[in-house]
Motif scaffolding. Structure first.
Motif, PDB file in Angstrom:
ATOM      1  N   CYS A 181      47.507  32.541  39.156  1.00  0.00           N
ATOM      2  CA  CYS A 181      48.824  32.608  38.531  1.00  0.00           C
ATOM      3  C   CYS A 181      49.800  31.770  39.355  1.00  0.00           C
ATOM      4  CB  CYS A 181      49.314  34.052  38.444  1.00  0.00           C
ATOM      5  SG  CYS A 181      49.662  34.774  40.051  1.00  0.00           S
ATOM      6  N   ASP A 182      51.020  31.730  38.912  1.00  0.00           N
ATOM      7  CA  ASP A 182      52.081  31.049  39.637  1.00  0.00           C
ATOM      8  C   ASP A 182      52.248  31.710  41.009  1.00  0.00           C
ATOM      9  OD1 ASP A 182      55.297  31.115  40.178  1.00  0.00           O
ATOM     10  OD2 ASP A 182      54.641  29.210  39.302  1.00  0.00           O
ATOM     11  N   GLU A 183      52.496  30.917  42.016  1.00  0.00           N
ATOM     12  CA  GLU A 183      52.630  31.420  43.392  1.00  0.00           C
ATOM     13  C   GLU A 183      53.754  32.457  43.518  1.00  0.00           C
ATOM     14  OE1 GLU A 183      50.865  31.756  46.937  1.00  0.00           O
ATOM     15  OE2 GLU A 183      50.198  30.424  45.346  1.00  0.00           O
ATOM     16  N   ARG A 184      54.813  32.278  42.775  1.00  0.00           N
ATOM     17  CA  ARG A 184      55.940  33.223  42.797  1.00  0.00           C
ATOM     18  C   ARG A 184      55.500  34.603  42.307  1.00  0.00           C
ATOM     19  NH1 ARG A 184      59.136  34.965  38.938  1.00  0.00           N
ATOM     20  NH2 ARG A 184      58.385  33.443  37.447  1.00  0.00           N
ATOM     21  N   LYS A 187      52.413  35.743  42.300  1.00  0.00           N
ATOM     22  CA  LYS A 187      51.463  36.255  43.288  1.00  0.00           C
ATOM     23  C   LYS A 187      52.206  36.909  44.466  1.00  0.00           C
ATOM     24  CE  LYS A 187      47.702  33.895  43.813  1.00  0.00           C
ATOM     25  NZ  LYS A 187      46.596  32.998  44.193  1.00  0.00           N
ATOM     26  N   LYS A 188      53.265  36.250  44.937  1.00  0.00           N
ATOM     27  CA  LYS A 188      54.061  36.798  46.045  1.00  0.00           C
ATOM     28  C   LYS A 188      54.722  38.116  45.637  1.00  0.00           C
ATOM     29  CE  LYS A 188      55.055  32.523  48.477  1.00  0.00           C
ATOM     30  NZ  LYS A 188      56.092  31.571  48.889  1.00  0.00           N
ATOM     31  N   MET A 241      45.146  37.333  46.547  1.00  0.00           N
ATOM     32  CA  MET A 241      45.269  36.037  47.215  1.00  0.00           C
ATOM     33  C   MET A 241      44.202  35.043  46.753  1.00  0.00           C
ATOM     34  SD  MET A 241      47.858  36.182  49.347  1.00  0.00           S
ATOM     35  CE  MET A 241      47.539  34.887  50.512  1.00  0.00           C
ATOM     36  N   ASN A 242      42.979  35.536  46.525  1.00  0.00           N
ATOM     37  CA  ASN A 242      41.863  34.629  46.300  1.00  0.00           C
ATOM     38  C   ASN A 242      41.326  34.583  44.879  1.00  0.00           C
ATOM     39  OD1 ASN A 242      41.710  33.828  49.091  1.00  0.00           O
ATOM     40  ND2 ASN A 242      40.984  35.894  49.475  1.00  0.00           N
TER      41      ASN A 242
END
Length: 87
Positions: free
Chosen positions: A61-64, A66-67, A56-57
């Motif tokens: 990278c791209d949020e997608r 990361k999710k 998270m911190n």
């Protein structure tokens, strides 16, 4: 995802950073480092929490992506708990 190649048993095992298998291996690596054969549920959740916090911190990278990594970390933690029946 990033590819991580390993040679073993005469062939190549391809493991991708962020995959479920990658996170399972990281949890297992931590257990070996701590010289624990079986981790308690609390220890697995502590490892999970630390890894999630890093994703998270600290992971840029791209949020997608990361999710997806966090989702795979969730699955790996659950698999680990069920596979080894940590209590």
């Amino acid at each position: 995802m990033l590819e991580n190649k390993h040679k073993g048993m005469g062939g190549k095992l391809k493991m991708f950073f962020g995959s479920i298998e990658y996170f399972e291996k990281e949890i297992t690596r931590f257990a070996k480092k701590e010289r624990s054969v079986h981790l308690s549920r609390e220890q697995v959740m502590e490892i999970y929490s630390e890894m999630k916090d890093e994703l998270m911190n600290d992971f840029i990278c791209d949020e997608r992506i990361k999710k997806e990594c966090i989702h795979n970390l969730n699955l790996a933690s659950q698999r680990f708990l069920h596979k080894y029946q940590a209590v």
